[in-house]
Motif scaffolding. Structure first.
Motif, PDB file in Angstrom:
ATOM      1  N   TYR A 417       0.777  -1.214  -0.152  1.00 41.73           N
ATOM      2  CA  TYR A 417       0.101   0.099  -0.009  1.00 41.73           C
ATOM      3  C   TYR A 417       0.935   1.289  -0.005  1.00 41.73           C
ATOM      4  N   TYR A 420       2.080   1.643  -3.296  1.00 45.99           N
ATOM      5  CA  TYR A 420       0.903   2.254  -4.381  1.00 45.99           C
ATOM      6  C   TYR A 420       0.653   3.720  -4.087  1.00 45.99           C
ATOM      7  N   VAL A 765      -1.563  -6.164  -5.675  1.00 45.23           N
ATOM      8  CA  VAL A 765      -2.379  -5.055  -4.972  1.00 45.23           C
ATOM      9  C   VAL A 765      -3.765  -5.678  -4.857  1.00 45.23           C
ATOM     10  N   LEU A 769      -5.910  -6.234  -1.382  1.00 41.42           N
ATOM     11  CA  LEU A 769      -7.001  -5.390  -1.084  1.00 41.42           C
ATOM     12  C   LEU A 769      -8.228  -6.186  -0.693  1.00 41.42           C
TER      13      LEU A 769
END
Length: 788
Positions: A417, A420, A765, A769
């Motif tokens: 994260y 990201y 990712v 998530l």
């Protein structure tokens, strides 16, 4: 209940396909022959792309101009800069070249040194006459030709900027193509089979390098180059994807089956263009290689699933049924989302993008149908894959990759994260630096010889792209009023002061030349007549070129005398610079032309094109948001979970942001070609997310709702296909960089870049998530495992 119906549908479809194999193959063969027959309707485009809706004000202004003065992009210029020209041998070769072109039916008018006319006063009949500038009986005399050179550059200011550059010594001729033929196939025949051979002959005879330009010539040579690149794209795409496919699967028959499907897909894509009667443009030319790159991913998913099933239970019938019912379902959704990504281009209001979006979306679904039918049918006739064909499923690098991804997703979500967030914020800074830019020649290959010639004319004559100003005096014969002529002259002086624009041409030039002729050709009198002079000078001018085909100025005033036309040319400048130029002109126009007595319109192909680029950029957000909303709705229908839809969208918005940021950082502008990147890339990159989510949903059912087990099981099964398809797509789109067209190079490079980050996002990712969004469930599972 609905899920049961869906599963039942796909299982029923699997039975239909496998029970009617021969019939389906016959139908597909017949359709392929039908689409192949439609190739007869294929043709290259002969006009520039109009990027604006038909009802846009800029298009209306341009159409009004065409209604009054006809096609404005019909000029070809042939020039040179060589002091050796004024010799008997070279002049004779030039005279032969121009005379030969003048005899062509495609040519309306030629304004050239060899038969140049100068305005002289006929005192007996009180009118001006057009007399030959060069006495052809003396052209063998080198001294006479040198005198002609001196007189041209010093005594004929009327032709300065139009036929010669006094400062540099460069000379050009103006060849006006028949307006009825300039946008037809006859133009191509004339340029490639008549003009070009004559140019080559002159250059070989004299050793003088001719510079040829003008929109008809540029469009023809550019279209010819584009036609040659279609085969290059298709061949390069097929070769690339087949080599990568074989490297991954190590199976000649799997590779051969896939290539056959792709060739049929290409046939259908060209056939669709022919069926609809669409021309091949810079956009539609990339549809076949696009179908190849997208189609191979379907083959990868289906064949990989088939081999996985064979490895598990070695039952061919069961494996083929699961390929259709399981992967057929998920690949349908992925192809549907890709088709939607293309279809959103249809709502831009632009005819060119509408055609591209319609044909591409149809053929994305067509190649999916071909793959879904052909792969299981062909494999049903073949023996089971051998152990060597299944070896790739256990390759070390694949296992290592999946183990690494699993480890990251399990214990390093925070790092994921953070990466990201950093990428997202850095990208946003780049997005702020993005610019919109576009021009008629900006998409053309910089390495082409005609592009170098464009640069020559930009330097010597300030460009070749026409910019038109139409003056409506709102009264018949209002153009020739002295006050109107003075206003037009003031505007032309402003145009001359703008460095991006060439010297303007209008009836004002003829009026000035008339005064010079009245004073026996003295160049000091090349100016507007005074009020005392205008009565008799203008009466002379009206009779100067009556009923003469060689009257260049008759194209600058309409038959009623109400409308006048000022023509200039401009350099290849960006949209921002063009807006500044237009602003300067509009300010001057508003200052000198009262709106109650005049209506002045700025138009021309180049201006319309650049306004179209801005229009498309502004509509990009609308079409992209529409694509995201539509795909989100489909995913919601498929997964019945807002959390899962959010996870998929968050995952695949990052690659788009990164691509936008890179465009900002590297100065790649938004233009017609690069605008396509976002809709295409989003439609394709979300495919792997759907494959993962579909498998995850299936695993949830099998694992009785256990999130972690389902996530990692789905990751392991779809990870292989995700990796394979991503590599194929990345390298497949990279073949577009082989193009000589800068727009196509940017399109391929940017999409490849987007898909690199999309692979990272979908492998790392997205699973992270899902685990985060289902944190309550995963904590409960961990607690239950501890209690056990």
């Amino acid at each position: 209940m609905k899920n049961t119906i869906q599963v039942g549908f796909w299982e029923k479809l699997a039975r239909i396909i496998l029970k009617n194999r021969i019939t389906i193959l016959v139908i597909l063969s017949a359709l392929t022959l039908f689409f192949g027959y439609q190739w007869k309707n294929l043709a290259m485009t002969y006009t520039e792309a109009n990027l604006l809706p038909k009802d846009h004000i800029a298009n209306k202004d341009y159409q009004k101009f065409l209604d009054k003065f006809g096609e404005e992009g019909n000029l070809i210029v042939i020039g040179f800069k060589d002091p050796k020209f004024f010799t008997p041998k070279n002049y004779a070769a030039w005279n032969e070249l121009m005379t030969g072109l003048k005899k062509s039916k495609e040519v309306d008018l030629i304004v050239s040194l060899n038969d140049l006319k100068k305005l002289e006063k006929d005192t007996v009949n009180e009118k001006f006459v057009l007399a030959p500038f060069i006495d052809q009986s003396k052209v063998l005399d080198p001294v006479y030709l040198k005198g002609i050179q001196h007189e041209l550059f010093n005594n004929l200011p009327f032709y300065e900027g139009l036929l010669f550059n006094k400062e540099s010594g460069s000379i050009r001729s103006a060849v006006y193509i028949n307006k009825n033929l300039v946008n037809t196939a006859n133009r191509k025949t004339f340029i490639l089979e008549n003009l070009v051979p004559k140019i080559n002959k002159f250059e070989k005879t004299t050793g003088i390098d001719l510079k040829v330009s003008g929109m008809p010539y540029i469009r023809t040579i550019n279209a010819d180059n584009m036609k040659g690149e279609i085969g290059l794209f298709i061949g390069a795409s097929l070769l690339t994807v087949s080599l990568i496919f074989f490297f991954f699967f190590r199976s000649f028959r799997a590779t051969f089956i896939s290539i056959c499907i792709l060739i049929v897909g290409v046939t259908w894509s060209f056939g669709t263009l022919g069926l609809f009667g669409y021309k091949i443009t810079i956009l539609t030319a990339i549809i076949p290689p696009l179908i190849i790159v997208i189609g191979i991913t379907n083959c990868i998913f289906l064949i990989n699933k088939y081999q996985q099933e064979i490895k598990i239970h070695n039952n061919q019938a069961k494996a083929l049924q699961r390929v259709i019912s399981k992967i057929g379902h998920s690949t349908f959704m992925t192809n549907l989302t890709a088709a939607i990504g293309f279809a959103t281009l249809m709502i831009t209001g632009n005819e060119l993008l509408f055609e591209f979006g319609l044909v591409t979306s149809i053929n994305v679904l067509s190649v999916y149908t071909l793959t879904l039918f052909i792969v299981p049918i062909i494999y049903s006739f073949m023996p089971l894959p051998k152990a060597k064909h299944l070896y790739h499923l256990d390759k070390t690098y694949i296992s290592t990759l999946l183990n690494t991804v699993t480890t990251i997703v399990k214990g390093k979500k925070t790092i994921v994260y953070c990466i990201y967030a950093v990428l997202f914020l850095v990208s946003l800074n780049g997005v702020r630096q993005m610019k919109v830019s576009g021009s008629l020649i900006g998409e053309m290959p910089k390495s082409a010889s005609f592009f170098k010639d464009i640069l020559f004319y930009e330097k010597e004559f300030n460009g070749v792209m026409p910019l038109e100003i139409m003056v409506d005096t709102k009264k018949k014969k209002g153009v020739m009023k002295a006050s109107t002529i003075r206003k037009m002259d003031e505007l032309q002086n402003t145009i001359s002061e703008i460095p991006e624009l060439a010297k303007p041409v209008s009836v004002v030039n003829l009026v000035k030349y008339s005064k010079q002729a009245f004073y026996n050709g003295n160049p000091e009198y090349y100016q507007l007549p005074t009020s005392q002079e205008q009565t008799f000078i203008l009466s002379y001018a009206k009779n100067a070129t009556k009923n003469s085909k060689e009257n260049l100025m008759k194209a600058y005033v309409d038959s009623t005398g109400q409308y006048a036309r000022i023509t200039t040319f401009m350099k290849d400048i960006g949209t921002d610079e063009m807006a500044k130029v237009e602003g300067k002109l509009r300010k001057k126009i508003d200052e000198i032309f009262p709106k109650d007595r005049f209506e002045v319109t700025i138009t021309g192909k180049a201006l319309v094109f650049q306004k179209g680029t801005t229009y498309l950029a502004h509509n990009l957000i609308e079409s992209l948001l529409f694509a995201i909303a539509t795909i989100a709705f489909l995913m919601l229908y498929l997964f019945r979970s807002f959390k899962m839809v959010a996870a998929s969208l968050i995952t695949n918005i990052l690659p788009l942001c990164i691509t936008s940021g890179l465009m900002g950082y590297f100065g790649i502008p938004l233009k017609p070609s690069t605008i396509l990147v976002f809709s295409i890339a989003f439609g394709i990159s979300v495919d792997n997310a759907i494959q993962f989510m579909a498998k995850y949903k299936d695993e949830l059912t099998q694992n009785k709702g256990k999130v972690k087990k389902s996530v990692f099981s789905a990751l392991r099964e779809t990870g292989v296909s995700t990796f394979y398809t991503s590599i194929v797509l990345i390298l497949g789109f990279a073949t577009f960089t082989l193009s000589s067209f800068s727009g196509t190079i940017a399109l391929g490079g940017l999409i490849s870049c987007t898909l690199v980050f999309a692979m990272f996002a979908n492998l790392v990712v997205l699973p992270s998530l899902v685990l985060t969004f289902e944190k309550k469930k995963t904590k409960k599972e961990d607690l239950e495992n501890l209690q056990k």
